[in-house]
Design a protein around this motif. Sequence first.
Motif, PDB file in Angstrom:
ATOM      1  N   PHE A  69       3.984  -2.303  40.126  1.00 15.55           N
ATOM      2  CA  PHE A  69       5.147  -1.752  40.610  1.00 15.55           C
ATOM      3  C   PHE A  69       4.225  -0.539  40.904  1.00 15.55           C
ATOM      4  CE2 PHE A  69       7.977  -3.088  37.482  1.00 15.55           C
ATOM      5  CZ  PHE A  69       8.394  -4.117  38.014  1.00 15.55           C
ATOM      6  N   ASN A  70       2.674   0.225  40.493  1.00 12.62           N
ATOM      7  CA  ASN A  70       2.286   0.652  41.300  1.00 12.62           C
ATOM      8  C   ASN A  70       1.112   0.330  42.392  1.00 12.62           C
ATOM      9  OD1 ASN A  70       1.986   3.077  39.632  1.00 12.62           O
ATOM     10  ND2 ASN A  70       0.670   1.945  37.677  1.00 12.62           N
ATOM     11  N   LEU A  71       1.281  -0.896  43.204  1.00 14.13           N
ATOM     12  CA  LEU A  71       0.426  -1.437  43.764  1.00 14.13           C
ATOM     13  C   LEU A  71       1.101  -0.919  44.985  1.00 14.13           C
ATOM     14  CD1 LEU A  71      -1.390  -5.035  42.672  1.00 14.13           C
ATOM     15  CD2 LEU A  71      -1.901  -2.661  43.391  1.00 14.13           C
ATOM     16  N   VAL A  72       2.807  -1.388  45.292  1.00 12.36           N
ATOM     17  CA  VAL A  72       3.742  -1.407  45.485  1.00 12.36           C
ATOM     18  C   VAL A  72       3.866   0.431  46.025  1.00 12.36           C
ATOM     19  CG1 VAL A  72       6.209  -1.816  46.240  1.00 12.36           C
ATOM     20  CG2 VAL A  72       5.131  -3.146  45.001  1.00 12.36           C
ATOM     21  N   ARG A  73       3.952   1.042  45.413  1.00 11.81           N
ATOM     22  CA  ARG A  73       4.093   2.618  45.508  1.00 11.81           C
ATOM     23  C   ARG A  73       2.958   3.033  46.959  1.00 11.81           C
ATOM     24  NH1 ARG A  73       2.324   6.405  42.496  1.00 11.81           N
ATOM     25  NH2 ARG A  73       1.535   5.724  40.092  1.00 11.81           N
ATOM     26  N   TRP A  74       1.479   2.304  46.006  1.00  9.69           N
ATOM     27  CA  TRP A  74       0.761   2.651  46.350  1.00  9.69           C
ATOM     28  C   TRP A  74       0.859   2.073  48.041  1.00  9.69           C
ATOM     29  CZ3 TRP A  74      -3.011   1.041  42.035  1.00  9.69           C
ATOM     30  CH2 TRP A  74      -2.435   2.355  40.739  1.00  9.69           C
ATOM     31  N   GLY A  75       1.039   1.264  48.809  1.00 12.93           N
ATOM     32  CA  GLY A  75       0.876   0.433  50.082  1.00 12.93           C
ATOM     33  C   GLY A  75      -0.067  -0.506  49.710  1.00 12.93           C
ATOM     34  N   GLU A  76      -0.674  -1.127  48.748  1.00 10.67           N
ATOM     35  CA  GLU A  76      -2.302  -1.515  47.816  1.00 10.67           C
ATOM     36  C   GLU A  76      -1.153  -2.725  47.641  1.00 10.67           C
ATOM     37  OE1 GLU A  76      -4.104   0.302  45.639  1.00 10.67           O
ATOM     38  OE2 GLU A  76      -4.018   1.640  46.634  1.00 10.67           O
ATOM     39  N   ALA A  77      -0.069  -3.206  47.427  1.00  8.10           N
ATOM     40  CA  ALA A  77      -0.192  -5.184  47.144  1.00  8.10           C
ATOM     41  C   ALA A  77      -0.309  -6.245  47.628  1.00  8.10           C
ATOM     42  CB  ALA A  77       2.237  -4.129  46.771  1.00  8.10           C
ATOM     43  N   ASN A  78       0.132  -6.049  49.416  1.00 10.23           N
ATOM     44  CA  ASN A  78      -0.177  -7.186  49.902  1.00 10.23           C
ATOM     45  C   ASN A  78      -1.848  -7.412  49.718  1.00 10.23           C
ATOM     46  OD1 ASN A  78       0.016  -9.243  52.252  1.00 10.23           O
ATOM     47  ND2 ASN A  78      -0.385  -7.507  53.452  1.00 10.23           N
ATOM     48  N   ALA A  79      -2.285  -6.195  50.401  1.00  9.95           N
ATOM     49  CA  ALA A  79      -3.852  -6.622  49.901  1.00  9.95           C
ATOM     50  C   ALA A  79      -4.615  -7.157  48.920  1.00  9.95           C
ATOM     51  CB  ALA A  79      -4.411  -5.111  51.237  1.00  9.95           C
ATOM     52  N   THR A  80      -4.294  -6.400  48.514  1.00  8.80           N
ATOM     53  CA  THR A  80      -4.780  -6.260  46.051  1.00  8.80           C
ATOM     54  C   THR A  80      -4.511  -7.941  45.953  1.00  8.80           C
ATOM     55  OG1 THR A  80      -4.908  -3.806  46.153  1.00  8.80           O
ATOM     56  CG2 THR A  80      -4.646  -5.738  44.682  1.00  8.80           C
ATOM     57  N   ILE A  81      -2.915  -8.187  46.440  1.00 12.68           N
ATOM     58  CA  ILE A  81      -2.802  -9.615  45.410  1.00 12.68           C
ATOM     59  C   ILE A  81      -3.579 -11.015  45.852  1.00 12.68           C
ATOM     60  CG2 ILE A  81      -0.965 -11.323  44.798  1.00 12.68           C
ATOM     61  CD1 ILE A  81       0.717  -8.150  44.080  1.00 12.68           C
ATOM     62  N   ASN A  82      -3.712 -10.325  47.708  1.00 10.32           N
ATOM     63  CA  ASN A  82      -3.692 -11.506  48.402  1.00 10.32           C
ATOM     64  C   ASN A  82      -5.022 -11.414  48.628  1.00 10.32           C
ATOM     65  OD1 ASN A  82      -1.495 -13.098  49.569  1.00 10.32           O
ATOM     66  ND2 ASN A  82      -1.171 -11.158  50.458  1.00 10.32           N
ATOM     67  N   THR A  83      -5.544 -11.081  48.172  1.00  6.79           N
ATOM     68  CA  THR A  83      -8.004 -10.053  47.466  1.00  6.79           C
ATOM     69  C   THR A  83      -7.384 -11.853  46.463  1.00  6.79           C
ATOM     70  OG1 THR A  83      -7.807  -8.958  49.171  1.00  6.79           O
ATOM     71  CG2 THR A  83      -9.324  -9.568  47.336  1.00  6.79           C
TER      72      THR A  83
END
Length: 555
Positions: A495-509
């Motif tokens: 949920f933190n990754l989503v609200r930071w707008g970082e979910a796509n880049a962080t999770i796929n990396t």
Amino acid sequence: MMRINNTIKIVAFLALGLQMSSCSDTFLEEVTYGEVDPSEMTKPANVERAIISAYSVLNGQIDGATNALNSPSSNWSFGDVTSDDSYKGGGGTGDQNNIHQMEIYNENSTTLDIERKWVALYEGVKRANEAMRLLNASPDFEASLKVKRMAELRFLRGHFYFELKKIYNRIPYIDETAATVADYAKSNTTFSSAELWTKIETDFQLAYADLPATQTELGRPTKIAAKSYLAKCYVFQNKWQLAYDATTEIMSSNYGLLADFQQLFLPENDNNKEVIFAIQLSVKDGQPSSYNGSIGDRLSAPGGPFYSQYGFHRPTQNLVNAFKTDASGLPLENNINVVSSDNVDPRIDITIGRPGIPYKDLGVLYQDSWARDLATYGAFAPKKRIVSAKSAFHVTVWPYVNALNYYIIRYAEVVLWRAEAAVEIGKIDEARILVNQIRNRAANSAYVKTLDGSANAANYSIKPYSAIWTDQIAARAAVHLETRLELAMEGHRFFNLVRWGEANATINTYLNVEKTRRTHLTNAVFTAGKNEYFPIPQRYIDALPTGTVTQNNGF
């Protein structure tokens, strides 16, 4: 927060029920618990029971079975397994395959957990609403207590809706004017996202206005708990100045960091000064099968000679590597597998079970042989929220639950929210000072020792940031990393990754590398614009007239 007395347990009280269960013939169904005269319903004692029933579903347990593992209040499957912090674990991908589909971002609108979580949270909404109706209709309820109880119910409803918003995003909103089952059959697009957040904020604002500074009964929210949840609403919307301002009162309250990070996660310390609001759990209290315990997390037991062999909620190699530190005691983000000679943040061995490191106070080293399906999910085990098998707060027979409360908000989170807000409003070096409070607490905590107690169990090294922060991008990254390390395995990461707008880049990396380590992730792909939220349950869509409910993007 504090522990509610034994009167607050699961109560089959409500004369009006909305049951949205995956085992029902229809997703909207009226359930009658018995004929009760309306004059009896509004008697103060019965109104109090209705209020208790709203508290009782906080742990995700709604039907007297062990299915809370599919609607866990800790969000271990929704917030950790779907992130870079945790694998599903268990006996391979077919064991709780529904959660495996969530892990590889292949869930759909009929996935069991997607339905169960929705059911549990709307059951909480319904109970809070019905208790409000009864409280308002009670002529004999003492006036000042009525104000306080109404504030508690607003807090609880705010919590349930906050969870629904962060998980499903577009949700139906139903308030206490709902009087029939039909009143709960609403569209999920009536209100915009901003309007939904305003409604949630309003509940916490009203709760803050009327809640007391302290509560005599353990487990009820305080004024600071409401202010903290309001701050959480603001950070989820990037309302940084409001978030910063909201945390000011909390930072000067009686809450604060517990001196020892290890002591924070002991059930005997459940209601310490760091815990602002928690779900109160208990075992051996007369409830059948200790269902008031950590029923949603019962699959997290790490196996081995002391625990059941469920083996779910397993830390990722990526998370383990995130705890590495450099020669200066600062984070070393290279995602190279940790070896025994590496420096590591001492929180690693409080958070994660690692081979060769003592596990809790059991007098043994954790072994990779403890791990169920070692070939699929690797050697690491959860540790932070596992209770010692020697503890009276741990149940050694089925369903193997414990009485460690689940901390919805703890003070360390508030410090990190303020640090985030400080970065975004230009107070960049203040964020460094705040992050250093968290790092200094970790540095000054008791470290895990070797079995004979003669030395540290690993090369622990953690230091505060000494150089003044002036770069906003670097400061933001440092705060986000500290948030990951401090809150690891507590259900917040996704949920933190989503609200930071970082979910796509962080999770796929993460997946690009982790797939080379764990073959069960081979088909995992996070899709931007889809996988930030979970689908609306198909049963809810099908129960309403065509076109009433709009499915989330991509499902």
